[in-house]
Design a protein around this motif. Structure first.
Motif, PDB file in Angstrom:
ATOM      1  N   PHE A  16       0.921  -1.221   0.206  1.00 19.46           N
ATOM      2  CA  PHE A  16       0.195   0.100   0.026  1.00 19.46           C
ATOM      3  C   PHE A  16       1.289   1.674   0.224  1.00 19.46           C
ATOM      4  CE2 PHE A  16      -2.051   3.200   2.827  1.00 19.46           C
ATOM      5  CZ  PHE A  16      -2.876   3.838   2.078  1.00 19.46           C
ATOM      6  N   LEU A  17       1.706   1.696   0.337  1.00 17.12           N
ATOM      7  CA  LEU A  17       2.502   2.443   0.979  1.00 17.12           C
ATOM      8  C   LEU A  17       3.654   2.860  -0.455  1.00 17.12           C
ATOM      9  CD1 LEU A  17       4.030   1.842   4.480  1.00 17.12           C
ATOM     10  CD2 LEU A  17       2.205   3.182   4.239  1.00 17.12           C
TER      11      LEU A  17
ATOM     12  N   GLN B  19       4.942   8.484   4.860  1.00 13.40           N
ATOM     13  CA  GLN B  19       5.397   8.245   6.429  1.00 13.40           C
ATOM     14  C   GLN B  19       4.224   8.185   7.472  1.00 13.40           C
ATOM     15  OE1 GLN B  19       8.212  11.443   6.444  1.00 13.40           O
ATOM     16  NE2 GLN B  19      10.139   9.220   5.860  1.00 13.40           N
ATOM     17  N   SER B  20       3.298   9.241   7.071  1.00  6.73           N
ATOM     18  CA  SER B  20       1.435   9.254   7.679  1.00  6.73           C
ATOM     19  C   SER B  20       1.142   8.885   7.731  1.00  6.73           C
ATOM     20  CB  SER B  20       1.463  10.983   7.614  1.00  6.73           C
ATOM     21  OG  SER B  20       0.290  11.750   7.934  1.00  6.73           O
ATOM     22  N   TYR B  21       0.729   8.185   6.699  1.00 11.06           N
ATOM     23  CA  TYR B  21       0.063   7.267   6.553  1.00 11.06           C
ATOM     24  C   TYR B  21       0.835   5.558   7.248  1.00 11.06           C
ATOM     25  CZ  TYR B  21      -2.994   8.430   2.534  1.00 11.06           C
ATOM     26  OH  TYR B  21      -3.912   9.385   2.344  1.00 11.06           O
TER      27      TYR B  21
ATOM     28  N   THR C 150      -6.883   7.178   6.120  1.00 10.24           N
ATOM     29  CA  THR C 150      -5.931   6.749   6.345  1.00 10.24           C
ATOM     30  C   THR C 150      -6.552   4.891   6.218  1.00 10.24           C
ATOM     31  OG1 THR C 150      -4.122   8.268   7.188  1.00 10.24           O
ATOM     32  CG2 THR C 150      -3.370   5.510   6.772  1.00 10.24           C
ATOM     33  N   ILE C 151      -6.835   4.523   6.706  1.00  7.28           N
ATOM     34  CA  ILE C 151      -7.483   3.167   7.273  1.00  7.28           C
ATOM     35  C   ILE C 151      -8.723   3.214   5.774  1.00  7.28           C
ATOM     36  CG2 ILE C 151      -9.937   2.006   8.067  1.00  7.28           C
ATOM     37  CD1 ILE C 151      -8.703   3.643  10.660  1.00  7.28           C
ATOM     38  N   ARG C 152      -9.396   4.056   5.409  1.00 11.06           N
ATOM     39  CA  ARG C 152     -10.224   4.247   4.228  1.00 11.06           C
ATOM     40  C   ARG C 152      -9.639   3.833   2.958  1.00 11.06           C
ATOM     41  NH1 ARG C 152     -14.084   8.037   4.696  1.00 11.06           N
ATOM     42  NH2 ARG C 152     -15.014   6.719   5.692  1.00 11.06           N
ATOM     43  N   ALA C 153      -8.095   4.612   2.560  1.00 13.13           N
ATOM     44  CA  ALA C 153      -7.971   4.673   1.650  1.00 13.13           C
ATOM     45  C   ALA C 153      -7.386   3.060   1.629  1.00 13.13           C
ATOM     46  CB  ALA C 153      -6.460   5.452   1.304  1.00 13.13           C
ATOM     47  N   TYR C 154      -6.064   2.825   2.652  1.00  9.17           N
ATOM     48  CA  TYR C 154      -6.036   1.392   2.808  1.00  9.17           C
ATOM     49  C   TYR C 154      -6.568  -0.145   2.542  1.00  9.17           C
ATOM     50  CZ  TYR C 154      -3.765  -2.979   4.824  1.00  9.17           C
ATOM     51  OH  TYR C 154      -3.604  -4.087   4.990  1.00  9.17           O
ATOM     52  N   HIS C 155      -7.956   0.236   3.242  1.00  8.85           N
ATOM     53  CA  HIS C 155      -8.432  -0.694   2.528  1.00  8.85           C
ATOM     54  C   HIS C 155      -9.539  -1.389   1.539  1.00  8.85           C
ATOM     55  CE1 HIS C 155      -9.385  -3.538   6.292  1.00  8.85           C
ATOM     56  NE2 HIS C 155      -9.337  -1.882   7.415  1.00  8.85           N
TER      57      HIS C 155
ATOM     58  N   GLU D 105     -16.466   1.262   4.540  1.00  6.44           N
ATOM     59  CA  GLU D 105     -17.253   2.507   3.581  1.00  6.44           C
ATOM     60  C   GLU D 105     -18.445   2.715   4.348  1.00  6.44           C
ATOM     61  OE1 GLU D 105     -19.740   1.312  -0.718  1.00  6.44           O
ATOM     62  OE2 GLU D 105     -19.290  -0.916   1.324  1.00  6.44           O
ATOM     63  N   LEU D 106     -18.978   2.209   4.933  1.00  4.79           N
ATOM     64  CA  LEU D 106     -20.385   2.639   5.881  1.00  4.79           C
ATOM     65  C   LEU D 106     -19.873   3.564   6.876  1.00  4.79           C
ATOM     66  CD1 LEU D 106     -22.821   0.351   4.311  1.00  4.79           C
ATOM     67  CD2 LEU D 106     -22.225   1.925   3.612  1.00  4.79           C
ATOM     68  N   ILE D 107     -18.674   4.773   7.301  1.00  3.49           N
ATOM     69  CA  ILE D 107     -18.254   4.926   8.632  1.00  3.49           C
ATOM     70  C   ILE D 107     -18.250   5.888   7.839  1.00  3.49           C
ATOM     71  CG2 ILE D 107     -16.418   5.120  10.374  1.00  3.49           C
ATOM     72  CD1 ILE D 107     -15.956   2.391  10.055  1.00  3.49           C
ATOM     73  N   GLU D 108     -18.833   6.497   8.769  1.00  2.09           N
ATOM     74  CA  GLU D 108     -19.042   8.162   8.629  1.00  2.09           C
ATOM     75  C   GLU D 108     -17.977   8.954   8.539  1.00  2.09           C
ATOM     76  OE1 GLU D 108     -22.035  12.299   9.741  1.00  2.09           O
ATOM     77  OE2 GLU D 108     -23.387   9.666   9.641  1.00  2.09           O
ATOM     78  N   THR D 109     -17.410  10.017   8.454  1.00  2.00           N
ATOM     79  CA  THR D 109     -16.316  10.623   8.606  1.00  2.00           C
ATOM     80  C   THR D 109     -16.416  11.703   9.904  1.00  2.00           C
ATOM     81  OG1 THR D 109     -15.430  10.742   6.664  1.00  2.00           O
ATOM     82  CG2 THR D 109     -14.679  12.709   8.129  1.00  2.00           C
TER      83      THR D 109
END
Length: 293
Positions: free
Chosen positions: A6-7, A22-24, A74-79, A94-98
């Motif tokens: 992913f990185l 690095q933040s990711y 970050t989590i969303r981008a990874y998944h 996917e369905l978790i609201e920011t």
């Protein structure tokens, strides 16, 4: 649970900056530790509740809404990457609201405070010329501190009056450069940089006392020292000069789209926060001068 693919994707294919990658990496490291404690060792086994539990735990630790929003991003981008890469068949984020974050008005300096700051950085030593050139250049262009520190000598076109810089996502942009800042950079380049280089060979414009490229932390110290000398007590960060650049342009009638281009914002809504700062100042002027305010 391996995040290296992913990185690598973020850095090579998406062209994200090293700081973002690095933040990711930092965010995902904590996330994976949380999953392992919950008995989850495979990306495919992650469920929505695991992510919610992690975010809840971070909220209990006192993390701000903005930080929680960054964690989820970050989590969303990874998944999403894992789904595309075939490591899983679902995206549990996917369905978790920011989390909704309130947008704080950025801290800015007045024109008088900027004048004091820039005046305080003047001097005849190589260090003073470098410090003054950096501060003048940042206020004149609104560059991010990383963009400023990574400038090459050939990126600053003094005679033509513009700067080329590589921003987020490796996107290049052109920013106009005023006469005062150009003169400060020219003075440093001609009577300062060579002395600081100490026979080092590279084309980074701003260097430290070892002749190596100056770091963001190094610029922070320069800014802090100039602020103390100028007697500026309000909280001041490198980004404050960028905020001040944008705010002062809009207060003096600059077009919002033009400011967006100069700042390198992808979305104009990011730039619009500076219109709120300008409106706030108008209200102050009204309250101060209107006889029935």
């Amino acid at each position: 649970m391996d995040i290296m693919d992913f990185l690598h994707y973020c850095q090579v294919e998406k062209g994200l900056s090293q700081n973002t990658v690095q933040s990711y990496q930092r965010d995902l490291k904590h996330y994976i530790v949380s999953l392992e404690k919950a008995g989850v060792s495979k990306t495919a086994d992650v469920e929505r509740r695991h992510i919610l539990d992690y975010l809840h735990a971070k909220k209990e630790e006192g993390r701000t809404t903005a930080t929680l929003s960054r964690y989820l991003s970050t989590i969303r981008a990874y998944h999403q990457f894992a789904l595309r890469d075939g490591k899983t068949t679902k995206d549990p984020s996917e369905l978790i609201e920011t989390p909704k974050k309130s947008r704080k008005l950025p801290s800015v300096l007045t024109s008088q405070e900027v004048d004091r700051l820039l005046e305080a950085s003047k001097g005849t030593t190589a260090f003073s010329r470098r410090n003054h050139a950096m501060l003048e250049l940042m206020y004149a262009t609104g560059l991010r501190v990383t963009e400023l520190c990574e400038l090459k000598s050939g990126d600053v076109h003094l005679e033509m009056g513009f700067v080329q810089c590589l921003g987020k996502g490796n996107k290049e942009r052109i920013v106009p450069l005023g006469k005062v800042a150009a003169e400060a950079v020219e003075t440093y380049a001609g009577n300062g940089r060579f002395e600081l280089m100490k026979q080092k060979r590279h084309d980074t414009l701003f260097v430290n006392h070892h002749g190596n490229p100056l770091s963001r932390q190094g610029f922070w110290k320069i800014l802090k020292g100039a602020a103390e000398k100028a007697g500026i007590e309000k909280p001041l960060t490198p980004h404050t000069l960028r905020h001040s650049f944008a705010t002062h342009l809009l207060e003096n009638g600059a077009d919002l789209r033009a400011v967006q281009e100069m700042l390198g914002h992808t979305d104009i809504s990011t730039t619009q926060i500076y219109t709120h700062v300008s409106t706030h100042k108008l209200k102050d002027v009204y309250l101060h001068y209107h006889p029935r305010a």
